[in-house]
Design a protein around this motif. Structure first.
Motif, PDB file in Angstrom:
ATOM      1  N   MET A   1       0.899  -1.087  -0.135  1.00  0.00           N
ATOM      2  CA  MET A   1       0.069   0.170   0.061  1.00  0.00           C
ATOM      3  C   MET A   1       0.881   1.095   0.081  1.00  0.00           C
ATOM      4  O   MET A   1       1.728   1.302   0.830  1.00  0.00           O
ATOM      5  N   LYS A   2       0.383   2.157  -1.009  1.00  0.00           N
ATOM      6  CA  LYS A   2       1.345   3.230  -1.205  1.00  0.00           C
ATOM      7  C   LYS A   2       0.955   4.402  -0.186  1.00  0.00           C
ATOM      8  O   LYS A   2      -0.334   4.671   0.292  1.00  0.00           O
ATOM      9  N   ARG A   3       1.788   4.953   0.831  1.00  0.00           N
ATOM     10  CA  ARG A   3       1.473   6.001   1.867  1.00  0.00           C
ATOM     11  C   ARG A   3       1.122   7.314   1.085  1.00  0.00           C
ATOM     12  O   ARG A   3       2.178   7.542   0.171  1.00  0.00           O
ATOM     13  N   HIS A   4       0.128   8.006   1.596  1.00  0.00           N
ATOM     14  CA  HIS A   4       0.006   9.314   0.829  1.00  0.00           C
ATOM     15  C   HIS A   4       0.628  10.342   1.906  1.00  0.00           C
ATOM     16  O   HIS A   4       0.157  10.357   3.140  1.00  0.00           O
ATOM     17  N   PRO A   5       1.186  11.337   1.413  1.00  0.00           N
ATOM     18  CA  PRO A   5       1.738  12.440   2.289  1.00  0.00           C
ATOM     19  C   PRO A   5       0.696  13.155   2.919  1.00  0.00           C
ATOM     20  O   PRO A   5      -0.400  13.551   2.112  1.00  0.00           O
ATOM     21  N   ILE A   6       0.685  13.707   4.156  1.00  0.00           N
ATOM     22  CA  ILE A   6      -0.183  14.867   4.495  1.00  0.00           C
ATOM     23  C   ILE A   6      -0.092  15.971   3.958  1.00  0.00           C
ATOM     24  O   ILE A   6      -1.124  16.760   3.445  1.00  0.00           O
ATOM     25  N   ILE A   7       1.285  16.245   3.687  1.00  0.00           N
ATOM     26  CA  ILE A   7       1.682  17.817   3.259  1.00  0.00           C
ATOM     27  C   ILE A   7       2.743  17.449   2.245  1.00  0.00           C
ATOM     28  O   ILE A   7       3.583  16.581   2.444  1.00  0.00           O
ATOM     29  N   GLU A   8       2.527  17.921   1.138  1.00  0.00           N
ATOM     30  CA  GLU A   8       3.515  17.895   0.094  1.00  0.00           C
ATOM     31  C   GLU A   8       3.959  19.356  -0.498  1.00  0.00           C
ATOM     32  O   GLU A   8       3.147  20.078  -0.892  1.00  0.00           O
ATOM     33  N   VAL A   9       5.294  19.620  -0.354  1.00  0.00           N
ATOM     34  CA  VAL A   9       5.744  20.889  -0.739  1.00  0.00           C
ATOM     35  C   VAL A   9       6.379  20.655  -2.019  1.00  0.00           C
ATOM     36  O   VAL A   9       7.602  19.890  -2.245  1.00  0.00           O
ATOM     37  N   VAL A  10       6.196  21.269  -3.000  1.00  0.00           N
ATOM     38  CA  VAL A  10       6.676  21.567  -4.391  1.00  0.00           C
ATOM     39  C   VAL A  10       7.143  22.927  -4.875  1.00  0.00           C
ATOM     40  O   VAL A  10       6.506  23.600  -5.176  1.00  0.00           O
ATOM     41  N   LYS A  11       8.424  22.712  -4.857  1.00  0.00           N
ATOM     42  CA  LYS A  11       9.352  24.175  -5.387  1.00  0.00           C
ATOM     43  C   LYS A  11       8.764  25.143  -4.990  1.00  0.00           C
ATOM     44  O   LYS A  11       8.639  26.094  -5.851  1.00  0.00           O
ATOM     45  N   ILE A  12       8.689  25.362  -3.500  1.00  0.00           N
ATOM     46  CA  ILE A  12       8.022  26.856  -3.437  1.00  0.00           C
ATOM     47  C   ILE A  12       8.826  27.665  -3.350  1.00  0.00           C
ATOM     48  O   ILE A  12      10.245  27.638  -2.791  1.00  0.00           O
ATOM     49  N   GLU A  13       8.605  29.056  -3.731  1.00  0.00           N
ATOM     50  CA  GLU A  13       9.602  30.226  -3.754  1.00  0.00           C
ATOM     51  C   GLU A  13       8.997  31.384  -2.953  1.00  0.00           C
ATOM     52  O   GLU A  13       7.688  31.420  -3.123  1.00  0.00           O
ATOM     53  N   LYS A  14       9.732  32.037  -2.289  1.00  0.00           N
ATOM     54  CA  LYS A  14       9.136  33.179  -1.785  1.00  0.00           C
ATOM     55  C   LYS A  14      10.286  34.341  -1.635  1.00  0.00           C
ATOM     56  O   LYS A  14      11.269  34.086  -1.179  1.00  0.00           O
ATOM     57  N   THR A  15       9.750  35.315  -2.104  1.00  0.00           N
ATOM     58  CA  THR A  15      10.676  36.762  -2.423  1.00  0.00           C
ATOM     59  C   THR A  15       9.973  37.556  -1.460  1.00  0.00           C
ATOM     60  O   THR A  15       8.921  38.187  -1.713  1.00  0.00           O
ATOM     61  N   TYR A  16      10.677  38.411  -0.481  1.00  0.00           N
ATOM     62  CA  TYR A  16      10.178  39.478   0.338  1.00  0.00           C
ATOM     63  C   TYR A  16      10.549  40.704  -0.549  1.00  0.00           C
ATOM     64  O   TYR A  16      11.601  40.777  -0.984  1.00  0.00           O
TER      65      TYR A  16
END
Ligand SMILES: Nc1ncnc2c1ncn2[C@@H]1O[C@H](COP(=O)(O)OP(=O)(O)OP(=O)(O)O)[C@@H](O)[C@H]1O
Ligand SMILES: [Mg+2]
Lengths: 391, 227
Positions: B1-16
């Protein structure tokens, strides 16, 4: 978030800053109190004026004056016609003549009124002694006249005779211009002027025209109709109802003026309140950040602030009522002392209708809510992270 | 059985402060997954973007690009209301400063998130009392935060983050403001939460001394994952 919890949190906030909350509420309270106090005095003075003027039966009475005697005469035919109007319950005609009265060596100018049997009742004459006349030669005198005769006990003049001279204004058929008679005093009426009343309808009808007719309408709603009909006959009519309406209109204006002074005080208080809410907002920026970060909705933050300022407004309104009430007690006591010291009976110069008090409290609540709108919107718009970084 | 992530972070960018002279790229394409039961420690020097990352996960900071999926739901598509509800119902956040409300009692502070959920007074108070008692603060219910030590305040903050039974607990530098003894106690508490209560935890620190406690370590430098 439940409404009860919003209320709980805002109350906790008000209580958490007791001194500032109290001062803000006091500010609003003084403004509201000023309005209530000023308008309350307006109401009180209005009441006093009207009470002085009215008794329950006085509101249904009208007075007719001859107006222009050369055109229309106020005579017995007119009295007959008026008394036939369906709205008229009773009518009393009288005429006043200049004259002199003499008693125990004192001779003095006197207003002599020739009246009919309804006169005393319709004028609600107050008797200090004796009763109203029943026979032609019986008269009543005023205590104002007794003073000139140096009589202090009204009872002592009863059954005494007074010598009267009447000066006729119109030429009589027999050519005489004055008339002498002896009057037997049967009653003393309460009036500071020098007056003698003779009840002798025969005499008056034959000799002269009436100068004044008093009408009692069947009910208050008939007053206007009677007034119109008598007016149409060509006479001047005045009714107390009319005067009262006039007086009430004047007092409305006075109250509005007084309330505007109070409103200025309230405006100052509202600005203070607005200032407090804005300062509160700054002080609580961090707290707003926390609850927003924990998931409070914008609307809820808004409600918290609105509710808080609404509470300040409401409490200010209640405090205003209390302040005005306390102040009014002092003023009433002061006025009463003053009145008693000059020998007048005590009076209340201050009155507050419950509906007015209720209205003012609601108004104060509204002022609070409106004042809170802008700060609350600002609070709700705050970015949670920026708010958390504040300080 | 494949486990599903609760949270998946994909290539996030943040510039102030984009477009301004002080423009700063705080996150530069960060990707990782969080599974149920994880105890992830994010390690990195001061200013590397750890808090920014946590705030993005919590729905407090809007990232510029990339995606964070919460059990498949895309955060970039969420509006203000959904983000607020995300914070209220799915996230338990423990801030770098304790961020307790100073004129509410300890008990009220802990019960607050449940109040925000609209839970009844009885239910929120009983749950807050149980958590505080579990955390050794059974005698402190009616104190206000300033009457507690730093370690105690931090435990109150953790209790507050847990009171709504969130999907995931985000802890930002829990020991930064504590002496070593209090720090140890707080860390012990967090470990117990993961091991015994099976809480999913993401913890941020610049102290490498705690790494052995984690089930996974993510190292960040200048807004990028380095290991
Ligand atoms: N609101 C903001 N506006 C501008 N720059 C910001 C803002 N928030 C954070 N930064 C900058 O972004 C970078 C990362 O900040 P962040 O708070 O994520 O660091 P951190 O890794 O948590 O540091 P620390 O360990 O000191 O808490 C820092 O250089 C910081 O100056
Ligand atoms: Mg940080």
């Amino acid at each position: 978030m439940r409404l009860s919890d919003i209320i709980l949190l805002s109350l906790q906030n008000l209580l958490g800053n007791k001194m500032r909350s109290f001062l803000t509420i006091l500010g609003v309270g003084v403004g509201i109190g000023a309005i209530i106090f000023l308008v309350g005095i307006g109401f009180g003075v209005q009441d006093l004026t009207i009470k002085k003027l009215t008794t329950s039966s006085a509101t249904t009475s009208l007075e007719v004056y001859s107006g222009n005697p050369d055109l229309v005469k106020l005579d017995s035919k007119v009295v007959q016609r008026i008394s036939n109007f369906p709205e008229v319950e009773k009518i009393s005609a009288s005429t006043s003549l200049p004259g002199q009265s003499a008693y125990a060596e004192v001779n003095t100018e006197t207003l002599i009124k020739i009246v009919d049997s309804n006169y005393y009742e319709l004028n609600q004459t107050k008797f200090l002694a004796g009763v109203k006349p029943k026979a032609k030669n019986e008269i009543t005198v005023s205590n104002g006249l007794l003073k000139l005769f140096n009589i202090s006990d009204p009872q002592s003049i009863i059954a005494k005779e007074i010598q009267l001279s009447l000066f006729m204004l119109q030429n009589q058929s027999d050519g005489k211009d004055s008339y002498e008679m002896k009057g037997l005093v049967v009653g003393v009426i309460d009036n500071p002027s020098q007056i003698v009343e003779i009840q002798d309808s025969d005499f008056s009808v034959s000799a002269i025209d009436y100068s004044r007719i008093k009408i009692k309408a069947k009910s208050v709603s008939d007053v206007a109709a009677v007034q119109k009909k008598v007016n149409d006959l060509g006479f001047e009519v005045s009714s107390l109802m009319e005067k009262l309406n006039e007086i009430n209109r004047v007092f409305k204006v006075i109250q509005i003026v007084l309330a505007s002074f109070g409103l200025i005080a309230l405006a100052v208080a509202a600005i203070g309140m607005f200032n407090t809410m804005t300062v509160t907002l700054l002080e609580r920026t961090r707290e707003i950040g926390i609850i927003r970060a924990l998931g409070a909705r914008r609307k809820e933050v808004e409600k918290l602030f609105i509710f808080e300022s609404g509470m300040i407004g409401l409490a200010g309104g209640v405090m205003g009522v209390i302040l005005a009430y306390i102040l009014s007690l002092f003023v009433n006591v002061g006025i009463n002392l003053l009145a008693k010291s000059v020998g007048q009976e005590g009076l209340a110069i201050f009155r507050l209708p419950v509906s007015f008090v209720g209205g003012v409290i609601v108004f104060s609540l509204l002022v609070g809510i409106i004042t809170g709108i802008y700060p609350s919107l600002r609070a709700a718009r705050l970015n949670p992270l920026q708010a958390l970084r504040y300080e | 059985m494949k486990r599903h992530p609760i949270i998946e972070v994909v290539k996030i960018e943040k510039t102030y402060d984009i477009g301004q002279p002080n423009e700063f790229r705080a996150l530069r394409g960060v990707s990782f997954k969080i599974y149920a039961g994880d105890f992830i420690i994010i390690l990195g020097p001061s200013g590397c973007g750890k808090s920014t990352l946590l705030h993005c996960l919590a729905g407090l900071e809007i990232f510029d690009s990339g995606e964070i999926k919460i059990r498949g739901e895309k955060m970039s598509k969420m509006n203000e209301d959904s983000l607020t509800s995300h914070r209220r119902n799915k996230i338990g956040m423990v801030f770098q400063q304790f961020n307790l409300i100073k004129n509410l009692s300890v008990l009220q502070n802990v019960a607050l998130p449940r109040m925000l959920q609209g839970k009844s007074r009885v239910s929120r108070i009983s749950r807050a009392k149980k958590l505080l008692t579990d955390f050794g603060l059974g005698k402190m219910f009616n104190r206000i935060p300033s009457e507690l030590s730093g370690g105690q305040q931090q435990r109150v903050a953790i209790a507050r983050a847990l009171v709504n039974a969130p999907w995931i607990l985000l802890v930002d530098e829990p020991t930064g403001n504590l002496d070593s003894k209090s720090a140890k106690e707080v860390m012990k508490l967090i470990v117990v939460l993961n091991k015994k209560s099976k809480r999913t935890i993401v913890l941020v620190t610049h102290n490498p001394g705690y790494l052995h406690l984690a089930s996974r370590v993510i190292k960040i430098q200048d807004g990028k994952i380095v290991k």
